[in-house]
Design a protein around this motif. Sequence first.
Motif, PDB file in Angstrom:
ATOM      1  N   ILE A   1       0.693  -1.220  -0.070  1.00 32.14           N
ATOM      2  CA  ILE A   1      -0.235  -0.208  -0.152  1.00 32.14           C
ATOM      3  C   ILE A   1       0.866   1.302   0.000  1.00 32.14           C
ATOM      4  CG2 ILE A   1      -1.740   1.126   1.201  1.00 32.14           C
ATOM      5  CD1 ILE A   1      -2.543  -1.325   2.311  1.00 32.14           C
ATOM      6  N   LEU A   2       2.021   1.310   0.873  1.00 25.93           N
ATOM      7  CA  LEU A   2       2.575   2.321   0.893  1.00 25.93           C
ATOM      8  C   LEU A   2       3.415   2.439  -0.253  1.00 25.93           C
ATOM      9  CD1 LEU A   2       4.151   2.315   4.609  1.00 25.93           C
ATOM     10  CD2 LEU A   2       2.466   3.927   3.551  1.00 25.93           C
ATOM     11  N   GLY A   3       3.802   1.604  -1.074  1.00 25.40           N
ATOM     12  CA  GLY A   3       4.278   1.618  -2.349  1.00 25.40           C
ATOM     13  C   GLY A   3       3.628   2.361  -3.445  1.00 25.40           C
ATOM     14  N   HIS A   4       2.155   2.638  -3.145  1.00 26.15           N
ATOM     15  CA  HIS A   4       1.395   3.308  -4.142  1.00 26.15           C
ATOM     16  C   HIS A   4       1.073   4.630  -3.728  1.00 26.15           C
ATOM     17  CE1 HIS A   4       1.219  -0.891  -5.683  1.00 26.15           C
ATOM     18  NE2 HIS A   4       0.454  -0.341  -6.794  1.00 26.15           N
ATOM     19  N   ILE A   5       1.097   4.814  -2.299  1.00 25.93           N
ATOM     20  CA  ILE A   5       0.568   6.238  -1.761  1.00 25.93           C
ATOM     21  C   ILE A   5       1.525   6.696  -0.738  1.00 25.93           C
ATOM     22  CG2 ILE A   5      -1.889   5.379  -1.974  1.00 25.93           C
ATOM     23  CD1 ILE A   5      -1.738   4.969   1.162  1.00 25.93           C
ATOM     24  N   GLY A   6       2.671   6.188  -0.652  1.00 19.18           N
ATOM     25  CA  GLY A   6       3.732   6.894   0.371  1.00 19.18           C
ATOM     26  C   GLY A   6       4.466   7.868  -0.011  1.00 19.18           C
ATOM     27  N   ASN A   7       5.264   8.323   0.725  1.00 23.09           N
ATOM     28  CA  ASN A   7       6.232   9.524   0.402  1.00 23.09           C
ATOM     29  C   ASN A   7       7.608   9.240   1.083  1.00 23.09           C
ATOM     30  OD1 ASN A   7       5.627   9.743   3.431  1.00 23.09           O
ATOM     31  ND2 ASN A   7       4.004  11.216   2.989  1.00 23.09           N
ATOM     32  N   GLU A   8       8.432  10.213   1.475  1.00 23.17           N
ATOM     33  CA  GLU A   8       9.490  10.157   1.940  1.00 23.17           C
ATOM     34  C   GLU A   8       9.694   9.380   3.510  1.00 23.17           C
ATOM     35  OE1 GLU A   8      12.266  13.353   1.414  1.00 23.17           O
ATOM     36  OE2 GLU A   8      11.758  13.538  -0.798  1.00 23.17           O
ATOM     37  N   ALA A   9       8.703  10.121   4.180  1.00 24.25           N
ATOM     38  CA  ALA A   9       8.532   9.758   5.619  1.00 24.25           C
ATOM     39  C   ALA A   9       7.929   8.083   5.826  1.00 24.25           C
ATOM     40  CB  ALA A   9       7.473  10.597   6.452  1.00 24.25           C
ATOM     41  N   SER A  10       7.375   7.657   4.843  1.00 19.82           N
ATOM     42  CA  SER A  10       6.879   6.310   4.890  1.00 19.82           C
ATOM     43  C   SER A  10       8.160   5.553   4.521  1.00 19.82           C
ATOM     44  CB  SER A  10       5.623   6.052   3.881  1.00 19.82           C
ATOM     45  OG  SER A  10       6.257   6.467   2.664  1.00 19.82           O
ATOM     46  N   ALA A  11       8.855   6.017   3.511  1.00 21.88           N
ATOM     47  CA  ALA A  11      10.163   5.023   3.380  1.00 21.88           C
ATOM     48  C   ALA A  11      10.931   4.992   4.815  1.00 21.88           C
ATOM     49  CB  ALA A  11      11.092   5.751   2.367  1.00 21.88           C
ATOM     50  N   ILE A  12      11.120   5.674   5.427  1.00 18.21           N
ATOM     51  CA  ILE A  12      11.852   5.763   6.695  1.00 18.21           C
ATOM     52  C   ILE A  12      11.031   4.666   7.503  1.00 18.21           C
ATOM     53  CG2 ILE A  12      12.574   6.829   8.899  1.00 18.21           C
ATOM     54  CD1 ILE A  12      12.949   9.264   7.216  1.00 18.21           C
ATOM     55  N   ALA A  13       9.783   4.480   7.484  1.00 12.99           N
ATOM     56  CA  ALA A  13       8.959   3.818   8.199  1.00 12.99           C
ATOM     57  C   ALA A  13       9.057   2.262   7.943  1.00 12.99           C
ATOM     58  CB  ALA A  13       7.371   4.073   8.246  1.00 12.99           C
ATOM     59  N   LEU A  14       9.370   2.182   6.793  1.00 15.04           N
ATOM     60  CA  LEU A  14       9.523   0.946   5.955  1.00 15.04           C
ATOM     61  C   LEU A  14      10.982   0.342   6.100  1.00 15.04           C
ATOM     62  CD1 LEU A  14       7.722   1.358   2.650  1.00 15.04           C
ATOM     63  CD2 LEU A  14       7.116  -0.134   4.375  1.00 15.04           C
ATOM     64  N   LYS A  15      11.839   0.968   6.675  1.00 10.85           N
ATOM     65  CA  LYS A  15      13.216   0.383   7.082  1.00 10.85           C
ATOM     66  C   LYS A  15      13.315  -0.782   7.870  1.00 10.85           C
ATOM     67  CE  LYS A  15      17.394   2.133   9.314  1.00 10.85           C
ATOM     68  NZ  LYS A  15      18.093   3.250   9.795  1.00 10.85           N
TER      69      LYS A  15
END
Length: 736
Positions: free
Chosen positions: A576-590
């Motif tokens: 889901i985050l790969g479709h609607i995410g942003n830079e902040a969500s990239a950090i959350a996926l770490k």
Amino acid sequence: MDIKQKILDTLLILNTAIKNERLYPPTSSIIIHTIERLHQSLLEILTQIDSLILAESEKNILICGEPLNAKEQEKLQVTAFLNILLNFGIKSITFEKGLEKEELLAFIDILSRKPADLAGENAFAQIMAEKNVKHILLDKKIYVVLNKDQQIISGLGLSITDDQIMKFVQHVHPDLAPDLQKLQELAKDPEWLMLTFKAGLSEAMAQKGILTNVQLSQGLINMMSLLDKVAGPLEKNDQDKLSQRMGKSIADIDPDVAAQVMSQNIEHLFGGMLMQYIASELAGLKAVGLRTSGTGGPGAGGGAGNGAGGGGAGSVSGEGGVPGQSIDVKETLSMLLKDDKKALLDESLLMSLPKIIEQLIAQKQQETIEAVIDRLMDNLASDNIEVRSRAAKSLVEIIEQIPAEQKTELIANINDKLIDWVKLETLATPAYEKICSILQSVAQDAIRQRQFARAIPILNVFNDIRSDALDKNDTIHEISKDFIRVLATEEQLAFLFSEFNVSEHEKQLEVGEILVRLGDVALNRLLDILRETKDSDERVRIMRMIIGIGPITIPLIRERINKSVSWFYLRNLAYILGHIGNEASAIALKPLLLHENSKVRQEALKSIYRKGGDQRSKVLLSVLPDAADEFKINIVETLGNMKSADAVADLLDMLKTKPVRSKSLLSSLEEKICIALGSIRSPEAIPALTEIAESKSFLRIRSYPANVRNAATNAVNSIRKKQAEAKKDNAGTSAK
């Protein structure tokens, strides 16, 4: 920025902070961010003034002792704050220099509670003391400057006593026992209050000719002041309707007395709305040629004629039976219906419209009413802001007059145009709020009747505003948030989730479309279903719905990234985050890049690549040393695809340190490193790549397999090609 406007903007943030406190856990980033904004805004104000005092006086907001004007009192943030003060029984709030963020957070927490939870005298103040709130004071006396010679103290309560109210009501209703509790019960009914007013009005006007108009107007003002206090606990909508009917009754029964009432100080009554309604009625009477000085003889004025659009009567009589008062329906409607936008800028014409519609309804002139509505609807799309605003105001007045049995069909016919108007409108006028309320009722009815497809377009536009997909001002944004909150009640959500679980496929999709637009509570429940369901098709449906709603869901998804939940749930969140995410969500996926499940790692990597922006290299390089050996290859390949110049030093270091033990994996990793360096095309990599390509052992340790040497050769050629192109471009530029 003007200090008053800054304070009004701060009120908007304050109201938002209170609402967020009710909806989200204390640790939510939404609450933290809002409190930060509110604190910063208050500190900026307190650099310009010694203290900020927000007070209530006779149902009006005062800022530092100065009353707001009627237009400012109507602003959404002002009325919302006024209701907070009234509900808690607070007369004033003072913010002083030195205000700490912790004090503000504690204060907002108290304001977010139900007034009933703070029962007991001084309970509010006691909790503030316990929480060490020192720079926010309650009910500090303030002075309101009226003129050079006068001052009045605000915050000491109303001058009208319960005893005065009781005496007045008993006078009008002799059968009512002297029971304050009984009065309080009756006062909850707007119809009873209107009957009380009409009885008092009739009794007052019976003194016409005995008392002067000045004396009559003063008596009416005293009566309206009493009713203003009695009507205080009513909903704002009920208060507004009551004041509108009172204004109409006064203007209709005697315009001269109404004009005298207008000359007095009545701006504070019913939040200023009563004064506006009386003025509106008087302007309407004057515009259509009604008498404004006493009453005429029997039979004066109008007669039967041909109405516009196949109409009936050629005149409209004023309510209250005042002889000699008539409107030329045919002429007025002709002006409105002709294709001339100037007609909607004619204030006197629009003032007369409600009376005309009232008569057309009585005569069942449906075609004419529909023609007027079509004309107004067309003008909702006007480029002229004033035309749009007046068309919307007139439309609301007509809708409110239409009988209930006809209203549903009317709104159904214009529903799509109203949605389009809400989508485009930029002004948060009272008419805008009322039309939003009308659409809210349509959506609620559609959901109750299981006609979910009807509700979806309405929810779409308000959710787009709420999620900032449509750029609107703060007031419209707050209206849209309130719109969604009202629809997302526990009862409504329970019904929708019940339908979601049992409906056939098509209906389930429609219900899902509604649920994802009903805010965090509904979205959290959908995320729970996504976590718990074993049905892969259902998981796919839910993911598509959440993706469809957009970035507004990101904070909720980020909060759910937890290694302790099932691997497929984490993979779905990453998807889901790969479709609607942003830079902040990239950090959350770490953290998911180090997950034990390879599918979770791969999904997180893809999502970071898609949506990570400038954070991508930083996140990937930070986990590269600790990543699983086979996954290091995937990260290196991704860094190459990103052409990450920041990765060059780390990749060269990996060629030196040999970070994996397996020879086959090491060969594949080194090949991918060379390919990545070739994609990045940094000259810094040429020495190391050249040694590998020429079959010399790098740092004299060992030679490299053929696949690695070939990759190094291709990488060197790629980098040198880029250098040659750059040199050629520079030469061409110099020649010019």
